[in-house]
Design a protein around this motif. Sequence first.
Motif, PDB file in Angstrom:
ATOM      1  N   MET A   1       0.849  -1.201   0.000  1.00 10.91           N
ATOM      2  CA  MET A   1       0.000   0.000   0.000  1.00 10.91           C
ATOM      3  C   MET A   1       0.885   1.253   0.000  1.00 10.91           C
ATOM      4  N   ASN A   2       0.713   2.151  -1.003  1.00  6.65           N
ATOM      5  CA  ASN A   2       1.535   3.367  -0.994  1.00  6.65           C
ATOM      6  C   ASN A   2       0.955   4.413  -0.023  1.00  6.65           C
ATOM      7  N   THR A   3       1.693   5.519   0.156  1.00  8.17           N
ATOM      8  CA  THR A   3       1.270   6.523   1.145  1.00  8.17           C
ATOM      9  C   THR A   3      -0.115   7.073   0.841  1.00  8.17           C
ATOM     10  N   THR A   4      -0.371   7.375  -0.439  1.00 14.46           N
ATOM     11  CA  THR A   4      -1.663   8.002  -0.781  1.00 14.46           C
ATOM     12  C   THR A   4      -2.815   7.081  -0.384  1.00 14.46           C
ATOM     13  N   GLU A   5      -2.671   5.811  -0.750  1.00 13.24           N
ATOM     14  CA  GLU A   5      -3.719   4.827  -0.471  1.00 13.24           C
ATOM     15  C   GLU A   5      -3.927   4.666   1.046  1.00 13.24           C
ATOM     16  N   LYS A   6      -2.805   4.608   1.748  1.00 14.57           N
ATOM     17  CA  LYS A   6      -2.860   4.444   3.205  1.00 14.57           C
ATOM     18  C   LYS A   6      -3.599   5.625   3.846  1.00 14.57           C
ATOM     19  N   VAL A   7      -3.263   6.836   3.374  1.00 17.46           N
ATOM     20  CA  VAL A   7      -3.893   8.036   3.956  1.00 17.46           C
ATOM     21  C   VAL A   7      -5.404   8.022   3.690  1.00 17.46           C
ATOM     22  N   ILE A   8      -5.800   7.582   2.488  1.00 20.40           N
ATOM     23  CA  ILE A   8      -7.236   7.555   2.167  1.00 20.40           C
ATOM     24  C   ILE A   8      -7.961   6.622   3.136  1.00 20.40           C
ATOM     25  N   PHE A   9      -7.426   5.430   3.326  1.00 19.66           N
ATOM     26  CA  PHE A   9      -8.123   4.459   4.183  1.00 19.66           C
ATOM     27  C   PHE A   9      -8.004   4.782   5.666  1.00 19.66           C
ATOM     28  N   GLU A  10      -6.974   5.574   6.021  1.00 21.11           N
ATOM     29  CA  GLU A  10      -6.770   5.845   7.447  1.00 21.11           C
ATOM     30  C   GLU A  10      -7.277   7.226   7.865  1.00 21.11           C
ATOM     31  N   GLN A  11      -8.133   7.832   7.032  1.00 20.39           N
ATOM     32  CA  GLN A  11      -8.584   9.194   7.348  1.00 20.39           C
ATOM     33  C   GLN A  11      -9.686   9.260   8.402  1.00 20.39           C
ATOM     34  N   PHE A  12     -10.357   8.145   8.638  1.00 16.61           N
ATOM     35  CA  PHE A  12     -11.598   8.235   9.419  1.00 16.61           C
ATOM     36  C   PHE A  12     -11.439   8.620  10.890  1.00 16.61           C
ATOM     37  N   PRO A  13     -10.368   8.221  11.583  1.00 19.65           N
ATOM     38  CA  PRO A  13     -10.213   8.697  12.967  1.00 19.65           C
ATOM     39  C   PRO A  13     -10.141  10.228  13.045  1.00 19.65           C
ATOM     40  N   ASP A 133       1.621  14.062   7.266  1.00 22.77           N
ATOM     41  CA  ASP A 133       2.351  13.455   6.153  1.00 22.77           C
ATOM     42  C   ASP A 133       1.419  12.928   5.064  1.00 22.77           C
ATOM     43  N   GLU A 134       0.657  13.832   4.493  1.00 24.87           N
ATOM     44  CA  GLU A 134      -0.360  13.393   3.538  1.00 24.87           C
ATOM     45  C   GLU A 134       0.195  13.129   2.141  1.00 24.87           C
ATOM     46  N   GLY A 135       1.281  13.770   1.796  1.00 18.32           N
ATOM     47  CA  GLY A 135       1.789  13.657   0.429  1.00 18.32           C
ATOM     48  C   GLY A 135       1.240  14.768  -0.437  1.00 18.32           C
ATOM     49  N   ILE A 136       1.494  14.665  -1.741  1.00 18.35           N
ATOM     50  CA  ILE A 136       1.143  15.765  -2.650  1.00 18.35           C
ATOM     51  C   ILE A 136      -0.354  15.832  -2.906  1.00 18.35           C
ATOM     52  N   VAL A 137      -0.963  14.679  -3.139  1.00 18.73           N
ATOM     53  CA  VAL A 137      -2.393  14.665  -3.486  1.00 18.73           C
ATOM     54  C   VAL A 137      -3.236  14.847  -2.225  1.00 18.73           C
ATOM     55  N   MET A 138      -4.179  15.798  -2.297  1.00 22.81           N
ATOM     56  CA  MET A 138      -4.955  16.131  -1.103  1.00 22.81           C
ATOM     57  C   MET A 138      -6.139  15.181  -0.932  1.00 22.81           C
ATOM     58  N   THR A 139      -6.181  14.456   0.187  1.00 25.74           N
ATOM     59  CA  THR A 139      -7.284  13.524   0.434  1.00 25.74           C
ATOM     60  C   THR A 139      -7.920  13.784   1.805  1.00 25.74           C
ATOM     61  N   VAL A 140      -7.255  13.324   2.869  1.00 32.52           N
ATOM     62  CA  VAL A 140      -7.855  13.514   4.197  1.00 32.52           C
ATOM     63  C   VAL A 140      -8.077  14.997   4.510  1.00 32.52           C
ATOM     64  N   SER A 141      -7.168  15.856   4.094  1.00 33.66           N
ATOM     65  CA  SER A 141      -7.332  17.299   4.379  1.00 33.66           C
ATOM     66  C   SER A 141      -8.570  17.845   3.692  1.00 33.66           C
ATOM     67  N   ALA A 142      -8.818  17.365   2.458  1.00 37.55           N
ATOM     68  CA  ALA A 142     -10.002  17.832   1.725  1.00 37.55           C
ATOM     69  C   ALA A 142     -11.266  17.419   2.477  1.00 37.55           C
ATOM     70  N   VAL A 305       2.352   8.981  -5.413  1.00 36.79           N
ATOM     71  CA  VAL A 305       3.134   9.629  -4.358  1.00 36.79           C
ATOM     72  C   VAL A 305       3.914  10.823  -4.923  1.00 36.79           C
ATOM     73  N   SER A 306       4.313  10.729  -6.184  1.00 37.23           N
ATOM     74  CA  SER A 306       4.991  11.875  -6.806  1.00 37.23           C
ATOM     75  C   SER A 306       4.406  12.121  -8.197  1.00 37.23           C
ATOM     76  N   PRO A 307       3.197  12.669  -8.273  1.00 36.96           N
ATOM     77  CA  PRO A 307       2.546  12.869  -9.568  1.00 36.96           C
ATOM     78  C   PRO A 307       3.312  13.862 -10.446  1.00 36.96           C
ATOM     79  N   ARG A 308       3.295  13.572 -11.728  1.00 34.04           N
ATOM     80  CA  ARG A 308       4.030  14.388 -12.700  1.00 34.04           C
ATOM     81  C   ARG A 308       3.613  15.870 -12.641  1.00 34.04           C
TER      82      ARG A 308
END
Length: 317
Positions: A1-13, A133-142, A305-308
């Motif tokens: 599981m990469n960081t982006t995927e992990k952050v998406i699934f772990e956002q609920f707490p 440590d969300e990474g470049i793509v905004m998920t949990v913050s959004a 994790v590092s989108p073009r």
Amino acid sequence: MNTTEKVIFEQFPYWEKAIGLVSAPHEAELTVFLGCGTSYNLALSLAAHANLAGYPAIAVPGAEWLNRPAAFWPRWQKVHLVALSRSGETTETVAAAKASRKAGVFVTAITVEPESSLAKNCDRLIEAATHGDEGIVMTVSASLMLLLGMQMVGVQIPPSIVQSARSLADQIDAALPKMIEGRSHFVFLGSGSLYGIALEGALKLMEMSQIITQGFHPLEYRHGPISLVDENTAVVMLYSADQKASEALLAEELREKGATVIGLGGPGDLELTVDCDPAIVSLCVLPALQILGERAAQSKGVDTVSPRHLTKVVMLG
Ligand SMILES: N[C@@H]1[C@@H](O)[C@H](O)[C@@H](COP(=O)(O)O)O[C@@H]1O
């Protein structure tokens, strides 16, 4: 599981911690929600929520409010400005907040970064607290900025939304990648508070996967854009409870033209129930759209994790 995927699934707490943190809206004849990129899409959804809750509101991109606020509201000095920014450093957003405050506007900032330039240039700070440590793509913050903004305009968010959103994300994930296999054009359709969310689904998938996407109001899609639909198209229909009949007809028309339709809250090749009050569907579907973007990227072998060409913050000059 990469960081982006992990952050998406772990956002609920983080949702659980934010539910119930309600700040009252500031009194003004108009609330202006402002942001760039994802934050602008959230602004669009929040303006719809605010209007439905009885607070007149509009959404404006950061650069537009900075350069020509009077083109959006003649008495722009009298508004309540709500600036959304994960980083709190996006040039246009920060400059628009500073210029507005200088003109006497009350500015609320919704941001993840309490030490940011935006947080230091506002009258009220609403902090969206996540791990840093969300990474470049905004998920949990959004998700959190939307949740907090909805609560600010009086939308009640029950704790049960966490289970509903998580289950929807799991269900869509289980149906992928079969649903999107071979599809190279993605369309996201939504109305009302789901219009900004449709744009966000489109932006997320495009950022993550470098696939061409479109986000439209459902019935607007018939006026031209529909010409692009063929068997390479996947459509995500974000159904509104009060518009389901017309949206279902459109979904059928798009299927006839070759598209695969993923129906969130209504019919399609894949039909998923959105198990929450219609007033909060916008928040409930967000993680499902984020995981869809991740899976589309994985199907193309693109690393999210590092989108073009993308950076976490875009600063000018
Ligand atoms: N690549 C990011 C986008 O993902 C983000 O939506 C936008 C706004 O960022 P912020 O919310 O920090 O102002 O900045 C960059 O363009």
